[in-house]
Scaffold this motif. Structure first.
Motif, PDB file in Angstrom:
ATOM      1  N   ILE A  19       0.831  -1.203   0.000  1.00 53.45           N
ATOM      2  CA  ILE A  19       0.000   0.000   0.000  1.00 53.45           C
ATOM      3  C   ILE A  19       0.865   1.252   0.000  1.00 53.45           C
ATOM      4  O   ILE A  19       0.619   2.193  -0.756  1.00 53.45           O
ATOM      5  CB  ILE A  19      -0.949  -0.024   1.215  1.00 53.45           C
ATOM      6  N   LYS A  20       1.886   1.268   0.835  1.00 56.62           N
ATOM      7  CA  LYS A  20       2.767   2.428   0.911  1.00 56.62           C
ATOM      8  C   LYS A  20       3.450   2.667  -0.437  1.00 56.62           C
ATOM      9  O   LYS A  20       3.586   3.811  -0.880  1.00 56.62           O
ATOM     10  CB  LYS A  20       3.804   2.222   2.006  1.00 56.62           C
ATOM     11  N   SER A  21       3.867   1.592  -1.085  1.00 54.67           N
ATOM     12  CA  SER A  21       4.524   1.720  -2.381  1.00 54.67           C
ATOM     13  C   SER A  21       3.599   2.354  -3.412  1.00 54.67           C
ATOM     14  O   SER A  21       4.027   3.211  -4.200  1.00 54.67           O
ATOM     15  CB  SER A  21       4.986   0.343  -2.866  1.00 54.67           C
ATOM     16  N   GLU A  22       2.332   1.963  -3.403  1.00 54.83           N
ATOM     17  CA  GLU A  22       1.377   2.521  -4.367  1.00 54.83           C
ATOM     18  C   GLU A  22       1.060   3.977  -4.047  1.00 54.83           C
ATOM     19  O   GLU A  22       1.002   4.822  -4.947  1.00 54.83           O
ATOM     20  CB  GLU A  22       0.090   1.687  -4.390  1.00 54.83           C
ATOM     21  N   ILE A  23       0.859   4.290  -2.774  1.00 53.82           N
ATOM     22  CA  ILE A  23       0.534   5.661  -2.391  1.00 53.82           C
ATOM     23  C   ILE A  23       1.701   6.597  -2.695  1.00 53.82           C
ATOM     24  O   ILE A  23       1.502   7.756  -3.078  1.00 53.82           O
ATOM     25  CB  ILE A  23       0.146   5.719  -0.900  1.00 53.82           C
ATOM     26  N   ASP A  24       2.911   6.101  -2.560  1.00 53.82           N
ATOM     27  CA  ASP A  24       4.092   6.926  -2.833  1.00 53.82           C
ATOM     28  C   ASP A  24       4.186   7.342  -4.297  1.00 53.82           C
ATOM     29  O   ASP A  24       4.947   8.249  -4.639  1.00 53.82           O
ATOM     30  CB  ASP A  24       5.369   6.189  -2.420  1.00 53.82           C
ATOM     31  N   GLN A  25       3.425   6.683  -5.170  1.00 54.58           N
ATOM     32  CA  GLN A  25       3.423   7.045  -6.590  1.00 54.58           C
ATOM     33  C   GLN A  25       2.513   8.236  -6.877  1.00 54.58           C
ATOM     34  O   GLN A  25       2.552   8.812  -7.964  1.00 54.58           O
ATOM     35  CB  GLN A  25       2.971   5.838  -7.435  1.00 54.58           C
ATOM     36  N   ILE A  26       1.676   8.606  -5.906  1.00 54.53           N
ATOM     37  CA  ILE A  26       0.752   9.722  -6.094  1.00 54.53           C
ATOM     38  C   ILE A  26       1.521  11.036  -6.056  1.00 54.53           C
ATOM     39  O   ILE A  26       2.357  11.257  -5.185  1.00 54.53           O
ATOM     40  CB  ILE A  26      -0.338   9.721  -5.003  1.00 54.53           C
ATOM     41  N   GLU A  27       1.242  11.903  -7.019  1.00 56.71           N
ATOM     42  CA  GLU A  27       1.822  13.242  -7.040  1.00 56.71           C
ATOM     43  C   GLU A  27       0.685  14.238  -7.168  1.00 56.71           C
ATOM     44  O   GLU A  27       0.043  14.332  -8.208  1.00 56.71           O
ATOM     45  CB  GLU A  27       2.813  13.398  -8.196  1.00 56.71           C
ATOM     46  N   ALA A  28       0.425  14.964  -6.108  1.00 55.28           N
ATOM     47  CA  ALA A  28      -0.660  15.939  -6.114  1.00 55.28           C
ATOM     48  C   ALA A  28      -0.425  16.965  -5.024  1.00 55.28           C
ATOM     49  O   ALA A  28       0.232  16.688  -4.024  1.00 55.28           O
ATOM     50  CB  ALA A  28      -2.004  15.238  -5.910  1.00 55.28           C
ATOM     51  N   ASN A  29      -0.965  18.161  -5.225  1.00 46.93           N
ATOM     52  CA  ASN A  29      -0.873  19.188  -4.185  1.00 46.93           C
ATOM     53  C   ASN A  29      -1.618  18.741  -2.940  1.00 46.93           C
ATOM     54  O   ASN A  29      -1.120  18.853  -1.827  1.00 46.93           O
ATOM     55  CB  ASN A  29      -1.471  20.506  -4.675  1.00 46.93           C
ATOM     56  N   TYR A  30      -2.839  18.253  -3.158  1.00 50.12           N
ATOM     57  CA  TYR A  30      -3.701  17.846  -2.055  1.00 50.12           C
ATOM     58  C   TYR A  30      -4.166  16.409  -2.277  1.00 50.12           C
ATOM     59  O   TYR A  30      -4.612  16.054  -3.372  1.00 50.12           O
ATOM     60  CB  TYR A  30      -4.925  18.760  -1.951  1.00 50.12           C
ATOM     61  N   VAL A  31      -4.065  15.617  -1.221  1.00 55.08           N
ATOM     62  CA  VAL A  31      -4.558  14.240  -1.264  1.00 55.08           C
ATOM     63  C   VAL A  31      -5.691  14.125  -0.252  1.00 55.08           C
ATOM     64  O   VAL A  31      -5.480  14.291   0.956  1.00 55.08           O
ATOM     65  CB  VAL A  31      -3.440  13.222  -0.940  1.00 55.08           C
ATOM     66  N   LEU A  32      -6.899  13.868  -0.738  1.00 52.05           N
ATOM     67  CA  LEU A  32      -8.077  13.748   0.115  1.00 52.05           C
ATOM     68  C   LEU A  32      -8.303  12.285   0.454  1.00 52.05           C
ATOM     69  O   LEU A  32      -8.318  11.427  -0.442  1.00 52.05           O
ATOM     70  CB  LEU A  32      -9.309  14.305  -0.603  1.00 52.05           C
ATOM     71  N   ILE A  33      -8.453  11.983   1.742  1.00 58.84           N
ATOM     72  CA  ILE A  33      -8.661  10.604   2.184  1.00 58.84           C
ATOM     73  C   ILE A  33     -10.080  10.450   2.688  1.00 58.84           C
ATOM     74  O   ILE A  33     -10.458  11.019   3.715  1.00 58.84           O
ATOM     75  CB  ILE A  33      -7.651  10.195   3.286  1.00 58.84           C
ATOM     76  N   ASP A  34     -10.881   9.702   1.954  1.00 61.06           N
ATOM     77  CA  ASP A  34     -12.279   9.436   2.299  1.00 61.06           C
ATOM     78  C   ASP A  34     -12.303   8.232   3.235  1.00 61.06           C
ATOM     79  O   ASP A  34     -11.914   7.130   2.846  1.00 61.06           O
ATOM     80  CB  ASP A  34     -13.059   9.155   1.011  1.00 61.06           C
ATOM     81  N   THR A  35     -12.750   8.431   4.470  1.00 60.42           N
ATOM     82  CA  THR A  35     -12.642   7.384   5.497  1.00 60.42           C
ATOM     83  C   THR A  35     -13.975   6.683   5.725  1.00 60.42           C
ATOM     84  O   THR A  35     -15.038   7.198   5.370  1.00 60.42           O
ATOM     85  CB  THR A  35     -12.143   7.981   6.823  1.00 60.42           C
ATOM     86  N   PRO A  36     -13.958   5.503   6.353  1.00 66.97           N
ATOM     87  CA  PRO A  36     -15.189   4.757   6.620  1.00 66.97           C
ATOM     88  C   PRO A  36     -16.098   5.472   7.618  1.00 66.97           C
ATOM     89  O   PRO A  36     -15.661   6.345   8.375  1.00 66.97           O
ATOM     90  CB  PRO A  36     -14.680   3.432   7.217  1.00 66.97           C
ATOM     91  N   GLY A  37     -17.376   5.073   7.616  1.00 65.10           N
ATOM     92  CA  GLY A  37     -18.346   5.666   8.518  1.00 65.10           C
ATOM     93  C   GLY A  37     -18.163   5.275   9.968  1.00 65.10           C
ATOM     94  O   GLY A  37     -18.617   5.999  10.859  1.00 65.10           O
ATOM     95  N   GLN A  38     -17.519   4.149  10.219  1.00 72.96           N
ATOM     96  CA  GLN A  38     -17.299   3.704  11.593  1.00 72.96           C
ATOM     97  C   GLN A  38     -16.202   4.557  12.219  1.00 72.96           C
ATOM     98  O   GLN A  38     -15.019   4.219  12.178  1.00 72.96           O
ATOM     99  CB  GLN A  38     -16.931   2.213  11.632  1.00 72.96           C
ATOM    100  N   ILE A  39     -16.600   5.643  12.824  1.00 73.76           N
ATOM    101  CA  ILE A  39     -15.656   6.641  13.317  1.00 73.76           C
ATOM    102  C   ILE A  39     -14.808   6.102  14.462  1.00 73.76           C
ATOM    103  O   ILE A  39     -13.722   6.618  14.739  1.00 73.76           O
ATOM    104  CB  ILE A  39     -16.417   7.907  13.754  1.00 73.76           C
ATOM    105  N   GLU A  40     -15.269   5.033  15.125  1.00 75.62           N
ATOM    106  CA  GLU A  40     -14.482   4.479  16.231  1.00 75.62           C
ATOM    107  C   GLU A  40     -13.123   3.968  15.763  1.00 75.62           C
ATOM    108  O   GLU A  40     -12.194   3.841  16.558  1.00 75.62           O
ATOM    109  CB  GLU A  40     -15.244   3.352  16.928  1.00 75.62           C
TER     110      GLU A  40
END
Length: 270
Positions: free
Chosen positions: A102-123
């Protein structure tokens, strides 16, 4: 070609900003993710999205990284004979077993802003260590903050408003990230209801007056919550686009000292 090189240079100089979009189920995280990406792109800021919900069925945007490619909550539910909530928690735990990929794939992202949409289970982010570890895995050494969405339907009642602020504070402590509190879906409220909530967020006495007779501990708690908010409460509507200029300005104030992305000094960590 020139614009692509220019955007890459900005990312190399400034690093990327990771924005975790957090909130209770139904608070509008996914819709906000889509609308905020459109806002940033309209303002010529390169943007990427990470979907961190392994149980979502349909997305209104195309993610640049989708955790479902690694873990599917429905497969986990069937394999381990779990209910929906337990399956999601188990899925998030399983994500960490694939950390390097996962880290390897995310490290390929190049953007000013990276928005992370998280699950509804806030716990997952308020109470469990897994949430903090995943957040650290994703953001790495880049600057990051969280947007905590207060559902307007819940926030218009004083005691629910306090409960949401407590939850926001718990996430702030657990993730060790600055948090911008966002009053979402204001299109569902009257103007006077929005004004009332904003007055609560600006002055503890306004909120205490609304609560009526409460004990001394509760009074102290309300003062503590309101006086230690890490940012202003930003009212927005993803439906009609209200408040996004103010949201962007508050993000810049918290994460970059008020400077616009284009005018910041180079990131000393890079």
């Amino acid at each position: 070609m020139f614009m692509e090189k220019f955007l890459r240079l900005k990312v190399e100089l400034n690093g990327m900003y990771f924005i975790f979009i957090l909130g209770t189920a139904g608070s509008g995280k996914t819709t906000l993710t889509k609308t905020f990406q459109e806002y940033l792109l309209d303002n010529e800021m390169d943007t990427a999205i990470i979907n961190l919900d392994p149980a979502v069925e349909h997305l209104p945007y195309t993610p640049d990284f989708d955790v479902r490619e690694y873990v599917d909550a429905y497969e986990v539910m069937e394999t381990y004979n779990l209910g929906p909530n337990s399956a999601l928690i188990a899925s998030i735990d399983l994500i960490l077993t694939k950390a390097s990929e996962i880290k390897s794939e995310i490290d390929q992202i190049e953007a000013n802003y990276v928005l992370i949409d998280t699950p509804g289970q806030i716990e997952l982010f308020a109470y469990r260590e897994t949430g903090r570890l995943i957040a650290e895995l994703i953001k790495g050494n880049n600057k990051a903050l969280g947007l905590f969405l207060l559902d307007s339907y819940l926030a218009k009642e004083a005691r629910s408003f306090i409960s949401l602020l407590l939850l926001s504070s718990s996430i702030r402590f657990r993730l060790d990230l600055p948090i911008v509190n966002v009053l979402n879906k204001i299109d569902l409220l009257r103007d006077d209801e929005v004004d009332k909530i904003l007055r609560w967020s600006e002055n503890a006495e306004n909120l205490i007056d609304e609560l009526g007779k409460i004990d001394e501990y509760s009074i102290d708690l309300v003062h503590l919550l309101i006086e230690n908010l890490s940012s202003n409460l930003i009212p927005i509507s993803s439906t009609d686009g209200k408040g996004f200029d103010e949201l962007y300005a508050e993000i810049q104030r918290v994460i970059a000292g008020g400077e616009d992305y284009l005018t910041e000094e180079p990131n000393p960590r890079l």
